[in-house]
Design a protein around this motif. Structure first.
Motif, short mmCIF file in Angstrom:
data_model
loop_
_atom_site.label_atom_id
_atom_site.label_comp_id
_atom_site.label_asym_id
_atom_site.label_seq_id
_atom_site.Cartn_x
_atom_site.Cartn_y
_atom_site.Cartn_z
N ILE A 161 0.86 -1.19 0.00
CA ILE A 161 0.00 0.00 0.00
C ILE A 161 0.89 1.24 0.00
CG2 ILE A 161 -1.80 1.28 1.22
CD1 ILE A 161 -2.66 -1.37 2.48
N SER A 162 0.70 2.10 -0.99
CA SER A 162 1.53 3.31 -1.10
C SER A 162 0.66 4.48 -1.55
CB SER A 162 2.65 3.08 -2.11
OG SER A 162 2.12 2.99 -3.43
N ALA A 163 1.30 5.59 -1.85
CA ALA A 163 0.57 6.76 -2.35
C ALA A 163 -0.13 6.47 -3.66
CB ALA A 163 1.53 7.94 -2.51
N LYS A 164 0.32 5.44 -4.36
CA LYS A 164 -0.28 5.05 -5.63
C LYS A 164 -1.46 4.08 -5.44
CE LYS A 164 3.99 5.58 -8.30
NZ LYS A 164 4.99 4.90 -9.17
N GLY A 165 -1.73 3.73 -4.19
CA GLY A 165 -2.83 2.82 -3.91
C GLY A 165 -2.35 1.42 -3.56
N ARG A 166 -3.21 0.45 -3.73
CA ARG A 166 -2.91 -0.95 -3.41
C ARG A 166 -2.35 -1.63 -4.64
NH1 ARG A 166 -6.53 -3.17 1.18
NH2 ARG A 166 -7.12 -1.27 2.27
N LEU A 167 -1.08 -1.95 -4.60
CA LEU A 167 -0.40 -2.55 -5.75
C LEU A 167 0.17 -3.90 -5.36
CD1 LEU A 167 1.66 0.54 -7.00
CD2 LEU A 167 -0.61 -0.18 -7.76
N TYR A 168 0.10 -4.86 -6.29
CA TYR A 168 0.77 -6.13 -6.01
C TYR A 168 1.97 -6.28 -6.93
CZ TYR A 168 -1.79 -8.33 -9.98
OH TYR A 168 -2.30 -8.66 -11.21
N HIS A 169 3.03 -6.87 -6.36
CA HIS A 169 4.32 -6.98 -7.04
C HIS A 169 4.64 -8.46 -7.23
CE1 HIS A 169 5.35 -2.66 -6.29
NE2 HIS A 169 4.48 -2.86 -5.31
N MET A 170 4.91 -8.84 -8.47
CA MET A 170 5.20 -10.23 -8.80
C MET A 170 6.68 -10.54 -8.59
SD MET A 170 2.29 -11.45 -9.75
CE MET A 170 2.81 -13.00 -10.52
N PRO A 171 7.01 -11.78 -8.14
CA PRO A 171 8.41 -12.17 -8.04
C PRO A 171 9.12 -11.97 -9.38
CG PRO A 171 7.01 -13.79 -6.99
CD PRO A 171 6.09 -12.84 -7.71
N GLY A 172 10.31 -11.40 -9.34
CA GLY A 172 11.06 -11.16 -10.56
C GLY A 172 10.86 -9.77 -11.13
N ALA A 173 9.82 -9.08 -10.68
CA ALA A 173 9.58 -7.72 -11.16
C ALA A 173 10.64 -6.78 -10.61
CB ALA A 173 8.19 -7.24 -10.75
N ARG A 174 10.85 -5.66 -11.30
CA ARG A 174 11.93 -4.74 -10.95
C ARG A 174 11.81 -4.24 -9.51
NH1 ARG A 174 12.26 0.63 -14.44
NH2 ARG A 174 10.26 0.90 -13.36
N SER A 175 10.61 -3.97 -9.07
CA SER A 175 10.42 -3.38 -7.74
C SER A 175 10.19 -4.42 -6.64
CB SER A 175 9.22 -2.43 -7.78
OG SER A 175 8.07 -3.11 -8.23
N TYR A 176 10.23 -5.71 -7.00
CA TYR A 176 9.84 -6.75 -6.05
C TYR A 176 10.75 -6.78 -4.82
CZ TYR A 176 8.50 -11.31 -4.18
OH TYR A 176 8.07 -12.33 -3.36
N ARG A 177 12.05 -6.85 -5.03
CA ARG A 177 12.98 -7.01 -3.90
C ARG A 177 12.98 -5.81 -2.97
NH1 ARG A 177 18.75 -9.42 -5.42
NH2 ARG A 177 18.76 -9.47 -3.15
N ALA A 178 12.75 -4.63 -3.53
CA ALA A 178 12.77 -3.41 -2.71
C ALA A 178 11.47 -3.19 -1.96
CB ALA A 178 13.05 -2.19 -3.60
N THR A 179 10.42 -3.92 -2.32
CA THR A 179 9.11 -3.73 -1.69
C THR A 179 9.06 -4.43 -0.34
OG1 THR A 179 8.00 -3.56 -3.83
CG2 THR A 179 6.63 -4.11 -1.93
N GLN A 180 8.72 -3.68 0.69
CA GLN A 180 8.61 -4.21 2.05
C GLN A 180 7.14 -4.42 2.40
OE1 GLN A 180 11.59 -4.66 4.12
NE2 GLN A 180 12.38 -4.45 2.03
N ILE A 181 6.85 -5.48 3.14
CA ILE A 181 5.48 -5.78 3.56
C ILE A 181 5.33 -5.48 5.05
CG2 ILE A 181 3.72 -7.57 3.79
CD1 ILE A 181 4.29 -6.67 0.94
N ASN A 182 4.42 -4.60 5.36
CA ASN A 182 4.12 -4.24 6.75
C ASN A 182 2.68 -4.64 7.04
OD1 ASN A 182 3.65 -3.11 9.24
ND2 ASN A 182 4.53 -1.12 8.74
N ALA A 183 2.50 -5.77 7.72
CA ALA A 183 1.16 -6.28 7.98
C ALA A 183 0.34 -5.32 8.82
CB ALA A 183 1.25 -7.64 8.67
N ALA A 184 1.00 -4.51 9.65
CA ALA A 184 0.28 -3.56 10.49
C ALA A 184 -0.45 -2.51 9.67
CB ALA A 184 1.24 -2.88 11.46
#
Length: 206
Positions: A161-184
C-alpha cells in the motif's frame, strides 16, 4: 432514508471470516480491525515463564481462526487510516476481542479504548498467554521497524500500500525485492494474481 443517514462507522457485516492476523479479519471484501485490542504481530515472538521463545503472534492468529469457525458479525465503530473498518466482532454473542484479551493473546489497546483493560489486568494477574513471561507490546514491535518479509509457502506475491494505492508486485519484477510488507498497515502476501485482484489490488506498473 434513516439507513442512508447512518455514519459509515455503523456498518454491519456478517458472514464467514478469513483471519489475517490476531486482530484482523476479512468478511467478504471488508477488512476489519478488532476494536480496542492489539494482538502480537504474526512475526512476533514472546518469552514464556522459563524464558523460552514462543510464537505468540502465530498463536493469536490460530486462536482467532478457531474462534471464527462459525458466522461472524462485526459492527463498525470507526475507520482507520488504512481504510479498514474498526469494529466489534462477535460469534454467537461472544466478543472475539474480549476472549483474546482474557486468554492473554492480545493487549488492551489503551491508546484508543479502556473497554478491555479490566480483562487485561486479570489475564496479567493470572499470568496467561503473553503475561506468562516477557512480551513486547505490538505497537513497540512495529515502531522498531519489524516487517513481515517471509512469503507464506507458495504465496510470494507482495501486496503493498503506497501513495499510488494498493499494488501487487510479482516475483522477478523490478520493484519486487525493494518492496517491504508491513502487515500492520494492512499489507499482505497473495498466492495468485486472481486473489490479489479480487481483494482490490492492481498489478504494479499498470
Amino acid at each position: 432514508m434513516l439507513l442512508l443517514a447512518l455514519p459509515v462507522s455503523a456498518e454491519v457485516v456478517t458472514g464467514p471470516a478469513r483471519v489475517i492476523d490476531g486482530d484482523t479479519l476479512e468478511i467478504g471484501a471488508t477488512r476489519v480491525r478488532l476494536f480496542g485490542i492489539d494482538a502480537p504481530e504474526r512475526a512476533q515472538d514472546c518469552q514464556d515463564a522459563a524464558g523460552r521463545r514462543w510464537a505468540c503472534g502465530a498463536a493469536a492468529r490460530v486462536r482467532l481462526t478457531e474462534l471464527t469457525r462459525a458466522q461472524v458479525r462485526c459492527t463498525g465503530r470507526d475507520t482507520d487510516r488504512y481504510g479498514r473498518m474498526v469494529g466489534t466482532c462477535a460469534v454467537e454473542g461472544s466478543d472475539l476481542a474480549a476472549v483474546l484479551v482474557a486468554e492473554g493473546l492480545a493487549f488492551a489497546y489503551r491508546k484508543y479504548s479502556a473497554d478491555y483493560v479490566g480483562l487485561e489486568d486479570r489475564a496479567r494477574q493470572a499470568r496467561r498467554g503473553v503475561w506468562a513471561g516477557q512480551a513486547e507490546r505490538p505497537a513497540d514491535f512495529r515502531a522498531a521497524g519489524h516487517m513481515d518479509q517471509s512469503p507464506r509457502g507458495a504465496c510470494a506475491i507482495k501486496g503493498n500500500i503506497s501513495a499510488k494505492g494498493r499494488l501487487y508486485h510479482m516475483p522477478g519484477a523490478r520493484s519486487y525485492r525493494a518492496t517491504q510488507i508491513n502487515a500492520a498497515k494492512g499489507e499482505r502476501w497473495f498466492c495468485t494474481e486472481a486473489e490479489a485482484r479480487a481483494a482490490g489490488w492492481r498489478k504494479a506498473g499498470t
